[in-house]
Design a protein around this motif. Structure first.
Motif: not given
Lengths: 115, 115
Positions: A48-57
């Protein structure tokens, strides 16, 4: 109404191919998700991603990567597709999550077959 | 251990019958939310209802009703006088307040309503 659009409804690829699954949402949501749906296993979170260019497994990130260069678009990448990645892929989005109250908005899914 | 269990894999009923879909969840959080989503053949999961852990009041919406019982950790969904259009896969999901980016989905119950 929120619209989450996945670029393909059905996709057939060969083992070893690089595969891009695209998802676009039109409601300015901060959060975007990629799930995989398999019979008997329900939905499992890949990234998932909570912001542009941010991601979490998520729970099953192995074999996948993601890209979020713009707020409205979240791409799932299979670097080298394998047959065990044959599945239904669902994209979802939600407003910024400040509590457990927020619901998800889903796309129609992409049924990927890897031969 | 699974956080959300939907023991019924598939249910078949005849139109106008009542049907209950079971959902049992597991959490240690005191603040959490439970959801039901419907996935028709078109593929897109559609939000049906959300319930927080502090509100055990049952809810009715037309032919749909939900029974939330914390004592048995269950959030069951009943469709009264089922219709063919109710045929879909139904998912129960849990979101916990301490990690609210994470949604735990059950494996889904496929409901077949025959005319």
């Amino acid at each position: 109404d929120v619209k989450v659009t996945q670029s393909s409804r059905y996709l057939v690829k060969r083992t070893g191919e690089k595969v891009f699954l695209e998802c676009v949402q039109d409601m300015d949501h901060e959060n975007m998700f990629w799930y995989r749906q398999d019979p008997g296993l329900g939905l499992r979170l890949i990234y998932f991603s909570y912001d542009v260019k941010m991601k979490e497994k998520g729970d099953i990130p192995e074999g996948y990567s993601v890209s979020r260069e713009k707020k409205e678009r979240f791409s799932l990448i299979l670097e080298s597709a394998s047959t065990n990645q044959t599945s239904m892929y669902l994209c979802a989005s939600s407003p910024i999550l400040q509590s457990a109250n927020e619901k998800l908005f889903f796309g129609s899914g992409t049924q990927l077959s890897v031969l | 251990a699974q956080k959300v269990t939907q023991a019924q894999t598939e249910i078949s009923v005849v139109e106008k019958e009542d049907v209950t879909l079971d959902c049992v969840y597991e959490t240690r959080d005191t603040t959490y939310y439970l959801f039901w989503y419907k996935q028709p053949p078109s593929g897109e999961l559609v939000f049906l209802i959300r319930r927080n852990s502090f509100d055990e009041q049952n809810e009715i919406s037309g032919r749909y009703s939900w029974n939330f019982q914390k004592s048995t950790s269950s959030f069951n969904f009943t469709i009264t006088a089922s219709q063919v259009v109710d045929s879909a896969v139904y998912f129960c999901a849990l979101s916990e307040n301490y990690n609210f980016n994470k949604f735990y989905f059950g494996s889904g119950t496929k409901l077949n309503v025959k005319p």
